[in-house]
Scaffold this motif. Structure first.
Motif, PDB file in Angstrom:
ATOM      1  N   GLN A   1       0.822  -1.217   0.000  1.00  0.00           N
ATOM      2  CA  GLN A   1       0.000   0.000   0.000  1.00  0.00           C
ATOM      3  C   GLN A   1       0.853   1.263   0.000  1.00  0.00           C
ATOM      4  O   GLN A   1       0.387   2.329  -0.364  1.00  0.00           O
ATOM      5  N   LEU A   2       2.099   1.125   0.439  1.00  0.00           N
ATOM      6  CA  LEU A   2       2.997   2.285   0.476  1.00  0.00           C
ATOM      7  C   LEU A   2       3.776   2.422  -0.827  1.00  0.00           C
ATOM      8  O   LEU A   2       4.566   3.354  -0.971  1.00  0.00           O
ATOM      9  N   GLY A   3       3.615   1.474  -1.748  1.00  0.00           N
ATOM     10  CA  GLY A   3       4.259   1.617  -3.053  1.00  0.00           C
ATOM     11  C   GLY A   3       5.269   0.545  -3.409  1.00  0.00           C
ATOM     12  O   GLY A   3       5.812   0.553  -4.515  1.00  0.00           O
ATOM     13  N   ALA A   4       5.552  -0.388  -2.490  1.00  0.00           N
ATOM     14  CA  ALA A   4       6.516  -1.448  -2.805  1.00  0.00           C
ATOM     15  C   ALA A   4       5.913  -2.419  -3.821  1.00  0.00           C
ATOM     16  O   ALA A   4       4.694  -2.504  -3.969  1.00  0.00           O
ATOM     17  N   ASP A   5       6.802  -3.145  -4.529  1.00  0.00           N
ATOM     18  CA  ASP A   5       6.337  -4.102  -5.539  1.00  0.00           C
ATOM     19  C   ASP A   5       6.215  -5.514  -4.979  1.00  0.00           C
ATOM     20  O   ASP A   5       5.336  -6.266  -5.357  1.00  0.00           O
ATOM     21  N   LEU A   6       7.164  -5.855  -4.108  1.00  0.00           N
ATOM     22  CA  LEU A   6       7.205  -7.203  -3.549  1.00  0.00           C
ATOM     23  C   LEU A   6       7.500  -7.118  -2.061  1.00  0.00           C
ATOM     24  O   LEU A   6       8.208  -6.218  -1.613  1.00  0.00           O
ATOM     25  N   VAL A   7       6.937  -8.051  -1.313  1.00  0.00           N
ATOM     26  CA  VAL A   7       7.191  -8.110   0.131  1.00  0.00           C
ATOM     27  C   VAL A   7       7.648  -9.527   0.469  1.00  0.00           C
ATOM     28  O   VAL A   7       7.117 -10.490  -0.077  1.00  0.00           O
ATOM     29  N   VAL A   8       8.648  -9.620   1.333  1.00  0.00           N
ATOM     30  CA  VAL A   8       9.064 -10.949   1.815  1.00  0.00           C
ATOM     31  C   VAL A   8       8.914 -11.027   3.327  1.00  0.00           C
ATOM     32  O   VAL A   8       9.055 -10.026   4.035  1.00  0.00           O
ATOM     33  N   HIS A   9       8.610 -12.229   3.773  1.00  0.00           N
ATOM     34  CA  HIS A   9       8.542 -12.516   5.204  1.00  0.00           C
ATOM     35  C   HIS A   9       9.271 -13.826   5.440  1.00  0.00           C
ATOM     36  O   HIS A   9       9.114 -14.754   4.642  1.00  0.00           O
ATOM     37  N   ALA A  10      10.006 -13.915   6.547  1.00  0.00           N
ATOM     38  CA  ALA A  10      10.400 -15.228   7.037  1.00  0.00           C
ATOM     39  C   ALA A  10       9.205 -15.721   7.852  1.00  0.00           C
ATOM     40  O   ALA A  10       8.903 -15.160   8.903  1.00  0.00           O
ATOM     41  N   SER A  11       8.511 -16.735   7.360  1.00  0.00           N
ATOM     42  CA  SER A  11       7.367 -17.262   8.135  1.00  0.00           C
ATOM     43  C   SER A  11       7.864 -18.064   9.336  1.00  0.00           C
ATOM     44  O   SER A  11       7.094 -18.439  10.212  1.00  0.00           O
ATOM     45  N   THR A  12       9.177 -18.298   9.367  1.00  0.00           N
ATOM     46  CA  THR A  12       9.868 -18.852  10.535  1.00  0.00           C
ATOM     47  C   THR A  12       9.584 -18.028  11.794  1.00  0.00           C
ATOM     48  O   THR A  12       9.599 -18.548  12.902  1.00  0.00           O
ATOM     49  N   LYS A  13       9.363 -16.757  11.601  1.00  0.00           N
ATOM     50  CA  LYS A  13       9.266 -15.822  12.730  1.00  0.00           C
ATOM     51  C   LYS A  13       7.800 -15.649  13.136  1.00  0.00           C
ATOM     52  O   LYS A  13       7.167 -16.617  13.483  1.00  0.00           O
ATOM     53  N   TYR A  14       7.278 -14.439  13.060  1.00  0.00           N
ATOM     54  CA  TYR A  14       5.946 -14.193  13.635  1.00  0.00           C
ATOM     55  C   TYR A  14       4.809 -14.911  12.909  1.00  0.00           C
ATOM     56  O   TYR A  14       3.811 -15.247  13.523  1.00  0.00           O
TER      57      TYR A  14
ATOM     58  N   MET B   1       8.488 -15.883  18.414  1.00  0.00           N
ATOM     59  CA  MET B   1       7.654 -16.914  19.009  1.00  0.00           C
ATOM     60  C   MET B   1       7.061 -16.410  20.323  1.00  0.00           C
ATOM     61  O   MET B   1       7.381 -15.310  20.762  1.00  0.00           O
ATOM     62  N   THR B   2       6.199 -17.233  20.921  1.00  0.00           N
ATOM     63  CA  THR B   2       5.486 -16.776  22.118  1.00  0.00           C
ATOM     64  C   THR B   2       6.431 -16.597  23.316  1.00  0.00           C
ATOM     65  O   THR B   2       6.190 -15.759  24.166  1.00  0.00           O
ATOM     66  N   GLU B   3       7.512 -17.395  23.377  1.00  0.00           N
ATOM     67  CA  GLU B   3       8.469 -17.235  24.473  1.00  0.00           C
ATOM     68  C   GLU B   3       9.523 -16.188  24.111  1.00  0.00           C
ATOM     69  O   GLU B   3       9.903 -16.072  22.946  1.00  0.00           O
ATOM     70  N   SER B   4      10.021 -15.504  25.128  1.00  0.00           N
ATOM     71  CA  SER B   4      11.039 -14.476  24.895  1.00  0.00           C
ATOM     72  C   SER B   4      12.405 -15.090  24.632  1.00  0.00           C
ATOM     73  O   SER B   4      12.796 -16.054  25.299  1.00  0.00           O
TER      74      SER B   4
ATOM     75  N   ARG C   1      19.858  -8.555  21.210  1.00  0.00           N
ATOM     76  CA  ARG C   1      18.539  -8.438  20.592  1.00  0.00           C
ATOM     77  C   ARG C   1      17.547  -9.254  21.416  1.00  0.00           C
ATOM     78  O   ARG C   1      17.775 -10.437  21.684  1.00  0.00           O
ATOM     79  N   LEU C   2      16.485  -8.594  21.817  1.00  0.00           N
ATOM     80  CA  LEU C   2      15.466  -9.235  22.646  1.00  0.00           C
ATOM     81  C   LEU C   2      14.214  -9.456  21.813  1.00  0.00           C
ATOM     82  O   LEU C   2      13.672  -8.507  21.238  1.00  0.00           O
ATOM     83  N   SER C   3      13.768 -10.686  21.724  1.00  0.00           N
ATOM     84  CA  SER C   3      12.476 -10.962  21.105  1.00  0.00           C
ATOM     85  C   SER C   3      11.488 -11.074  22.260  1.00  0.00           C
ATOM     86  O   SER C   3      11.530 -12.034  23.037  1.00  0.00           O
ATOM     87  N   ILE C   4      10.655 -10.061  22.390  1.00  0.00           N
ATOM     88  CA  ILE C   4       9.776  -9.999  23.561  1.00  0.00           C
ATOM     89  C   ILE C   4       8.552 -10.877  23.324  1.00  0.00           C
ATOM     90  O   ILE C   4       7.792 -10.672  22.379  1.00  0.00           O
ATOM     91  N   GLY C   5       8.407 -11.858  24.203  1.00  0.00           N
ATOM     92  CA  GLY C   5       7.318 -12.827  24.062  1.00  0.00           C
ATOM     93  C   GLY C   5       6.054 -12.377  24.770  1.00  0.00           C
ATOM     94  O   GLY C   5       5.860 -11.191  25.057  1.00  0.00           O
ATOM     95  N   LEU C   6       5.227 -13.355  25.062  1.00  0.00           N
ATOM     96  CA  LEU C   6       3.907 -13.037  25.603  1.00  0.00           C
ATOM     97  C   LEU C   6       3.805 -13.320  27.104  1.00  0.00           C
ATOM     98  O   LEU C   6       2.708 -13.421  27.657  1.00  0.00           O
ATOM     99  N   GLU C   7       4.952 -13.427  27.767  1.00  0.00           N
ATOM    100  CA  GLU C   7       4.930 -13.614  29.208  1.00  0.00           C
ATOM    101  C   GLU C   7       4.506 -12.301  29.886  1.00  0.00           C
ATOM    102  O   GLU C   7       4.351 -11.279  29.232  1.00  0.00           O
ATOM    103  N   HIS C   8       4.387 -12.316  31.210  1.00  0.00           N
ATOM    104  CA  HIS C   8       4.063 -11.070  31.916  1.00  0.00           C
ATOM    105  C   HIS C   8       5.261 -10.112  31.801  1.00  0.00           C
ATOM    106  O   HIS C   8       6.391 -10.510  32.089  1.00  0.00           O
TER     107      HIS C   8
END
Ligand SMILES: *Cc1c(COP(=O)(O)O)cnc(C)c1O
Length: 304
Positions: free
Chosen positions: A103-116, A248-251, A274-281
């Protein structure tokens, strides 16, 4: 996508592009006479100056890994189109929940589905999303089919299961990440906090315009006391897990120079975590980090 290029073509990448991406460009593509160079994509003039006559692909990564820089997708895509190049956005860090590059004008988008997208740390995969089908997307499809980078049906099932909670998870990750980033900014043993949802982030205003509803779940920090303190924090944590990957759900916590994709000549700060902040409290996450930091600094920080 890179296979759509021909000998003589040039790729422009951000100066802090994901290490796995740069290694493909540095170690594999030169054999096909495809060159690359990098630019600070947060600076539109720098990108304009870096575009070459043979630039056919502009690779954007926003938010970037691991420095969480924000690229103005609309401006950079426009520059790409003016020079006859394709604009690709690696949207792995924030997912379509918070940022929609097409929507911002890019032609192609990639995602690692490994992640979120997968979201549970149990699948490896990637996704290419195109604005329209054309000869480029046809080449990508044929390359995928013929070279065998096809996900198994079980892996597809896992990602499909992940999609069902993607929006809820992303909101939770972003809410927790903002709380953790805000708390860490007040921590004396932390030298710097990188999170685009903080007013102190150099591109906070752009992030607010371009991201909708949240700033993602990754926070990077520099610790006082150097690499040995950063290493010790990774061993001291008890709620966070010391591991590569994120989303992932865990940090998870990772010192960047220990990443398996970290190759020679990559310039990543040794005291960066680098911290991947999960869904814990979120209180548990902050308490865990502060305790790990204090004991790491006691053991290794004094002389630094
Ligand atoms: C992890 C990552 C990738 C690649 O993902 P893998 O599935 O682990 O190969 C690509 N881009 C970014 C920004 C990433 O963080």
């Amino acid at each position: 996508m890179l296979r759509t290029l021909r000998p003589g073509h040039h790729v422009l990448v951000p100066d802090d592009v994901f290490q796995g991406t740069i290694r493909i460009l540095r170690e594999i593509l030169p054999k096909w006479q495809i060159s690359y160079s990098s630019a600070d994509m947060t600076d539109v003039d720098a990108v304009r100056a870096a575009i070459r006559q043979n630039t056919r692909l502009e690779w954007l990564e926003t938010l970037s890994n691991p420095m969480l820089k924000v690229t103005d997708v609309a401006s950079i895509s426009k520059l790409a189109h003016e020079s006859g190049a394709v604009a690709v956005v690696d949207n792995t860090f924030v997912t379509p929940v918070f940022q929609q590059p097409l929507q911002l004008g890019a032609d192609l988008v990639v995602h690692a589905s490994t992640k979120y997208l997968g979201g549970h740390g149990d699948v490896l995969g990637g996704v290419v999303v195109a604005r329209e089908s054309n000869s480029t997307t046809e080449t990508i499809r044929q390359t995928q089919l013929l070279e065998g980078s096809v996900a198994s049906s079980f892996d597809c099932w896992l990602v499909h299961r992940g999609f069902q909670t993607l929006t809820c998870r992303m909101r939770g990750h972003a809410q927790n990440a903002l709380l953790v980033a805000t708390a860490l900014e007040k921590e004396p043993l932390i030298a710097a906090v990188y999170y685009p949802g903080l007013a102190s982030h150099p591109q906070f205003e752009l992030a607010r315009r371009q991201l909708q509803g949240g700033f993602g779940g990754i926070v990077s920090v520099r610790v006082r006391g150097g690499a040995s303190v950063a290493n010790a924090v990774c061993t001291n944590v008890r709620v966070f897990t010391h591991a590569t990957s994120f989303g992932m759900t865990e940090s998870l916590i990772q010192q960047q120079t220990s990443s398996p994709t970290h190759g020679p000549g990559t310039n990543v700060l040794e005291d960066l975590l680098r911290l991947s902040i999960g869904l814990e409290h979120p209180d548990d996450l902050v308490d865990d980090l502060v305790a790990a930091l204090e004991s790491a600094y006691r053991d290794f920080g004094a002389g630094a």
